[in-house]
Design a protein around this motif. Structure first.
Motif, short mmCIF file in Angstrom:
data_model
loop_
_atom_site.label_atom_id
_atom_site.label_comp_id
_atom_site.label_asym_id
_atom_site.label_seq_id
_atom_site.Cartn_x
_atom_site.Cartn_y
_atom_site.Cartn_z
N UNK A 94 0.93 -1.40 0.05
CA UNK A 94 0.06 0.04 -0.06
C UNK A 94 0.75 1.22 -0.08
N UNK A 95 1.74 1.31 0.94
CA UNK A 95 2.69 2.59 0.95
C UNK A 95 3.38 2.62 -0.24
N UNK A 96 4.24 1.70 -0.69
CA UNK A 96 4.74 2.03 -1.86
C UNK A 96 4.09 2.33 -3.29
N UNK A 97 3.05 1.71 -3.46
CA UNK A 97 1.96 1.87 -4.35
C UNK A 97 1.67 3.57 -4.45
N UNK A 98 1.19 3.63 -3.14
CA UNK A 98 0.53 5.34 -3.19
C UNK A 98 1.78 6.18 -3.47
N UNK A 112 -1.10 -10.32 -2.80
CA UNK A 112 -2.23 -9.68 -2.71
C UNK A 112 -2.02 -8.05 -2.82
N UNK A 113 -2.91 -7.43 -3.32
CA UNK A 113 -2.75 -5.90 -3.72
C UNK A 113 -2.44 -5.15 -2.36
N UNK A 114 -3.38 -5.71 -1.11
CA UNK A 114 -2.97 -4.99 -0.02
C UNK A 114 -3.29 -5.82 1.13
N UNK A 115 -3.09 -6.05 2.15
CA UNK A 115 -3.49 -6.76 3.33
C UNK A 115 -4.69 -6.49 3.93
N UNK A 122 -8.27 2.23 -1.39
CA UNK A 122 -7.52 3.35 -1.64
C UNK A 122 -6.59 3.34 -2.82
N UNK A 123 -5.77 2.20 -3.10
CA UNK A 123 -4.84 2.19 -4.09
C UNK A 123 -5.38 1.98 -5.48
N UNK A 124 -6.53 1.46 -5.63
CA UNK A 124 -7.46 1.36 -6.85
C UNK A 124 -7.94 2.92 -7.32
N UNK A 125 -8.52 3.43 -6.08
CA UNK A 125 -8.97 4.67 -6.41
C UNK A 125 -7.97 5.85 -6.87
N UNK A 126 -6.64 5.69 -6.08
CA UNK A 126 -5.69 6.43 -6.35
C UNK A 126 -5.00 6.38 -7.87
N UNK A 353 -7.44 -6.58 -8.04
CA UNK A 353 -6.84 -6.77 -7.06
C UNK A 353 -7.65 -6.55 -5.97
N UNK A 354 -8.39 -5.38 -5.99
CA UNK A 354 -9.51 -5.19 -4.91
C UNK A 354 -10.46 -6.20 -4.57
N UNK A 355 -10.67 -6.92 -5.87
CA UNK A 355 -11.79 -7.89 -5.83
C UNK A 355 -11.20 -9.04 -5.10
N UNK A 356 -9.92 -9.36 -5.04
CA UNK A 356 -9.28 -10.43 -4.47
C UNK A 356 -9.16 -10.21 -2.99
N UNK A 357 -8.68 -8.87 -2.54
CA UNK A 357 -8.82 -8.78 -1.18
C UNK A 357 -10.16 -9.00 -0.34
N UNK A 358 -11.34 -8.41 -1.22
CA UNK A 358 -12.63 -8.72 -0.64
C UNK A 358 -12.98 -10.16 -0.62
#
Length: 377
Positions: A94-98, A112-115, A122-126, A353-358
């Motif tokens: 998350x931090x590095x992507x943002x 995973x995109x994030x934990x 937030x990553x997807x929206x950014x 990626x967001x889908x997978x975390x959900x």
């Protein structure tokens, strides 16, 4: 003679891939896989940042980077890096992507995109707000026989889909002496076996069928409650047994395990329709089984006989096996086309990626509560 038609299209695609300039953060196994995929497409590995300056210099040499970076900030501020590949432990994604998006870079982030779903959102929206490509390497989508299976479903060749089942089995953590940073929830997140490999199985199911999982019932187990020489306590699962329902009314099951001796990387998916069944085994990725009551066939990867959407991903002639690394190469090639503004069918993005975390969060909640849990759509 002017270059027109298909030849012109292919040359434009090749040019977009060849201008791909990547900076890689993380120099473990996945960093090397990403670097090879960039280079085989004619792209440039500009630089690599690892856990220390010495390791970064070593990795730059090993991965044939064209320059040295002292730290992440130098890589992100470099004008000759267009795409940042994040291949670090999960808690850093998350931090590095943002930071990369804020620096104007396109991002390829390991899954995973994030934990948490909140960080992934937030990553997807950014990425959307910045107008940058965000891609996640669900690379099993890029096996030609997976594309063939998807095309069969798209064309109605299986009839109405009624059942899906399968497994993703590995053995690399089967013993109590086996250890890895992914075992630690502080570094990898609350789910390990499902978050790491179960996410691939679910992505493949939804990609092939075009149908989304709406509810899950999961049970998880930690077989090795202590690991490594220090006998550290384990707070993530070794295996998951999953039941699922989809928006289209399909029911299914999946078994996810990193403690199945003898199973190295067996990702298996079988989908049954009213008239036919297809089955794909990642360890036998050159083949696709097609079953029916009046006879069954084993289809082999042959660009001369595959559908056009599948043949596009056949990188070598029939009889010359291609596999995991070629999938990564195709993934990077499609990412490069997206960066160049070209339409790409089936590129796994931050939305996936967001889908997978959900899905992973729903599995964790279901296993904890021992109830069915709906998956946010």
């Amino acid at each position: 003679m002017p270059v027109t038609g298909v030849t012109a299209d292919r040359r434009r695609e090749a040019a977009s891939v060849g201008s791909y300039r990547a900076g890689i953060i993380g120099a473990g196994f996945m960093g090397s896989v990403h670097a090879r995929a960039v280079r085989v497409n004619g792209g440039e590995v500009v630089g690599v940042v690892a856990s220390s300056a010495d390791r970064s210099a070593q990795a730059a040499d090993e991965l044939l980077a064209t320059r040295l970076f002292s730290d992440v900030e130098e890589l992100l501020s470099s004008d000759d890096v267009d795409v940042v590949h994040i291949c670090t432990p999960n808690y850093l994604h998350h931090e590095l992507t943002m930071r990369a998006l804020a620096a104007g870079k396109h991002v390829v982030c390991e899954k995973p995109l994030a934990t948490t779903p909140e960080d992934a959102a937030r990553m997807h929206e950014a990425a959307e707000a910045a107008g940058r490509v965000g891609a996640v390497p669900f690379v099993y989508r890029f096996h030609p026989m997976v594309r063939e299976a998807r095309e069969m479903v798209r064309r109605g060749g299986l009839g109405r889909i009624v059942l899906a089942h399968g497994s993703y089995l590995q053995d690399w953590l089967s013993g109590p002496q086996d250890d890895n940073w992914r075992v630690d929830a502080r570094l990898g997140g609350a789910t390990r076996a499902f978050g790491d490999i179960g996410s691939h199985w679910c992505d493949l199911l939804e990609f092939v069928t075009g149908d989304r999982i709406t509810a899950v019932s999961a049970r998880s187990a930690t077989v090795n409650t202590e690991r490594g020489a220090s006998r550290s306590a384990v707070d993530t699962e070794d295996l998951v047994a999953l039941q699922l329902e989809t928006a289209g009314g399909v029911v299914g099951t999946a078994t996810i395990s990193q403690v199945s001796p003898g199973r190295k990387n067996r990702l298996f998916l079988e989908v049954s329709g009213a008239t036919s069944t297809i089955a794909f085994d990642q360890e036998e990725s050159e083949k696709l089984w097609l079953g029916a009551r009046d006879g069954s066939r084993l289809l082999v990867r042959d660009p001369d006989t595959l559908s056009a959407p599948a043949a596009r991903y056949a990188r070598v002639p029939a009889g010359h096996p291609q596999g995991y690394q070629e999938c990564f190469a195709s993934f990077v090639a499609d990412t490069a086309r997206a960066v160049a503004g070209q339409p790409v069918d089936g590129l796994p993005t931050f939305a996936d990626g967001l889908r997978a975390t959900r899905l992973a969060d729903a599995v964790v909640r279901s296993a904890a509560s021992r109830t069915w849990v709906e998956v946010p759509q």
